[in-house]
Design a protein around this motif. Structure first.
Motif, mmCIF file in Angstrom:
data_model
loop_
_atom_site.group_PDB
_atom_site.id
_atom_site.type_symbol
_atom_site.label_atom_id
_atom_site.label_comp_id
_atom_site.label_asym_id
_atom_site.label_seq_id
_atom_site.Cartn_x
_atom_site.Cartn_y
_atom_site.Cartn_z
ATOM 1 N N UNK A 172 -6.274 1.458 -1.504
ATOM 2 C CA UNK A 172 -7.184 1.139 -0.344
ATOM 3 C C UNK A 172 -6.265 0.765 0.856
ATOM 4 N N UNK A 173 -5.098 0.477 0.946
ATOM 5 C CA UNK A 173 -4.182 0.578 1.820
ATOM 6 C C UNK A 173 -4.072 -0.737 2.427
ATOM 7 N N UNK A 174 -3.934 -1.596 1.562
ATOM 8 C CA UNK A 174 -3.795 -3.077 2.108
ATOM 9 C C UNK A 174 -2.361 -3.849 1.193
ATOM 10 N N UNK A 175 -1.839 -4.530 1.958
ATOM 11 C CA UNK A 175 -0.710 -5.350 1.391
ATOM 12 C C UNK A 175 -1.426 -6.585 0.340
ATOM 13 N N UNK A 176 -0.934 -6.500 -0.641
ATOM 14 C CA UNK A 176 -1.673 -7.776 -1.443
ATOM 15 C C UNK A 176 -0.188 -8.603 -1.753
ATOM 16 N N UNK A 196 -4.766 -6.556 -13.389
ATOM 17 C CA UNK A 196 -4.187 -5.190 -13.608
ATOM 18 C C UNK A 196 -4.737 -4.117 -12.705
ATOM 19 N N UNK A 197 -5.971 -4.328 -12.162
ATOM 20 C CA UNK A 197 -6.848 -3.520 -11.369
ATOM 21 C C UNK A 197 -6.476 -3.801 -9.780
ATOM 22 N N UNK A 198 -6.022 -4.783 -9.467
ATOM 23 C CA UNK A 198 -5.465 -5.281 -8.221
ATOM 24 C C UNK A 198 -4.613 -4.503 -7.684
ATOM 25 N N UNK A 199 -3.666 -4.035 -8.582
ATOM 26 C CA UNK A 199 -2.575 -3.177 -7.995
ATOM 27 C C UNK A 199 -3.100 -2.037 -7.423
ATOM 28 N N UNK A 200 -3.904 -1.103 -8.112
ATOM 29 C CA UNK A 200 -4.402 0.144 -7.843
ATOM 30 C C UNK A 200 -5.127 -0.262 -6.692
ATOM 31 N N UNK A 201 -5.954 -1.258 -6.310
ATOM 32 C CA UNK A 201 -6.945 -1.219 -5.180
ATOM 33 C C UNK A 201 -6.018 -1.418 -4.013
ATOM 34 N N UNK A 202 -4.905 -2.240 -3.934
ATOM 35 C CA UNK A 202 -3.949 -2.494 -2.985
ATOM 36 C C UNK A 202 -3.474 -1.099 -2.482
ATOM 37 N N UNK A 203 -2.979 -0.278 -3.420
ATOM 38 C CA UNK A 203 -2.257 1.011 -3.142
ATOM 39 C C UNK A 203 -3.311 1.974 -2.658
ATOM 40 N N UNK A 224 0.994 -0.981 -0.061
ATOM 41 C CA UNK A 224 0.107 0.075 -0.058
ATOM 42 C C UNK A 224 0.949 1.207 -0.029
ATOM 43 N N UNK A 225 0.372 2.153 -0.155
ATOM 44 C CA UNK A 225 0.930 3.658 -0.302
ATOM 45 C C UNK A 225 2.054 3.863 1.012
ATOM 46 N N UNK A 226 1.316 3.459 2.318
ATOM 47 C CA UNK A 226 2.045 3.126 3.484
ATOM 48 C C UNK A 226 2.508 1.924 3.601
ATOM 49 N N UNK A 227 3.865 1.660 2.943
ATOM 50 C CA UNK A 227 4.310 0.579 2.777
ATOM 51 C C UNK A 227 5.402 -0.238 4.029
#
Length: 252
Positions: free
Chosen positions: A211-215, A202-209, A163-166
């Motif tokens: 929505x703040x969740x590690x994937x 492809x969409x999963x990357x943006x969702x993780x970033x 996520x953005x807060x890695x």
């Protein structure tokens, strides 16, 4: 053991009638009535069929069988060759898809939780028949540490989307083996720290970033080896069948 008796035993254990699926569960291609040797594997590929024939197996038991909803119906080409090989050699094909994913003891989700030391809490959709689960780690760890843990457990490096807060630590985890990547939004909405599936879109990357969740994309095949293997081991232990698990390598 009689092939129809084996189907009844598997149906009793996995209860396929309780879940709506994308393919028929049970005996998909009928072969010899007397079963002495069973080969288990993830997918009924030509390579797995050929292996079963080479060792004189009477049955194949797989997670990914045939006759999927929406697939072309004619038995020709690759599909025709596979089915001709089964019929020509009198090999039964048994397939169990979602019932094997969700089984609380032998299922792919249950086995992945064991491998990763995740304490199972409940189904992500709020009921026992959910095809996605969530749970908790014994102590919070970093995303990099969890990626290493997954790699060691599955013998495959996962793709980690942070996520953005890695630096966010992971304690609560959701997961769905195989192609369950679209459950990530539900996992994030429930405030989970991480989500694991086999495949990524492809969409999963943006969702993780966003929505703040590690994937973690850990591999469709790699996350689904263990349910079918456990089912075969259960058959061998409880019903004294000669069962062998054969892993046909698949990097996806």
């Amino acid at each position: 053991m009689n092939n129809l008796k084996l189907e009844a035993i598997l149906n009793e254990k996995l209860s396929p009638q309780l879940i709506k699926d994308y393919s028929p569960n049970g005996l998909q291609v009928e072969g010899a009535s007397d079963i002495k040797k069973v080969i288990t594997g993830v997918t009924a590929s030509q390579a797995l069929i050929d292996y079963a024939v080479s060792v004189g197996a009477d049955a194949l038991l797989v997670h990914h069988g045939y006759f999927w909803k929406g697939e072309p119906e004619p038995i020709r080409g690759m599909k025709g060759k596979r089915i001709r090989t089964l019929i020509k050699n009198d090999v039964n094909l048994f397939g169990y898809h979602l019932p094997l994913d969700i089984h609380p003891e032998l299922g792919n989700n249950a086995k992945l939780a064991q491998l990763l030391d995740i304490e199972v809490i409940d189904g992500l959709e709020g009921h026992p028949q959910s095809v996605a689960m969530f749970g908790k780690l014994a102590k919070p760890i970093s995303g990099a540490e969890f990626a290493t843990k997954i790699a060691k457990a599955l013998n495959r490096e996962p793709l980690h989307i942070a996520p953005e807060s890695a630096d966010k630590l992971i304690e609560t985890v959701g997961w769905c083996t195989g192609g369950g990547q679209d459950y990530i939004e539900l996992a994030a909405s429930k405030g989970l720290d991480a989500f694991i599936s086999g495949e990524i879109s492809e969409r999963t990357t943006y969702t993780a970033r966003e929505m703040g969740i590690h994937y973690f994309a850990a591999g469709h095949h790699a996350t689904e080896r263990y349910g079918i293997k456990a089912l075969g081991e259960w058959l061998a232990s409880e019903h004294r069948l000669d069962v062998e698990f054969k892993d046909i390598d698949n990097p996806v």
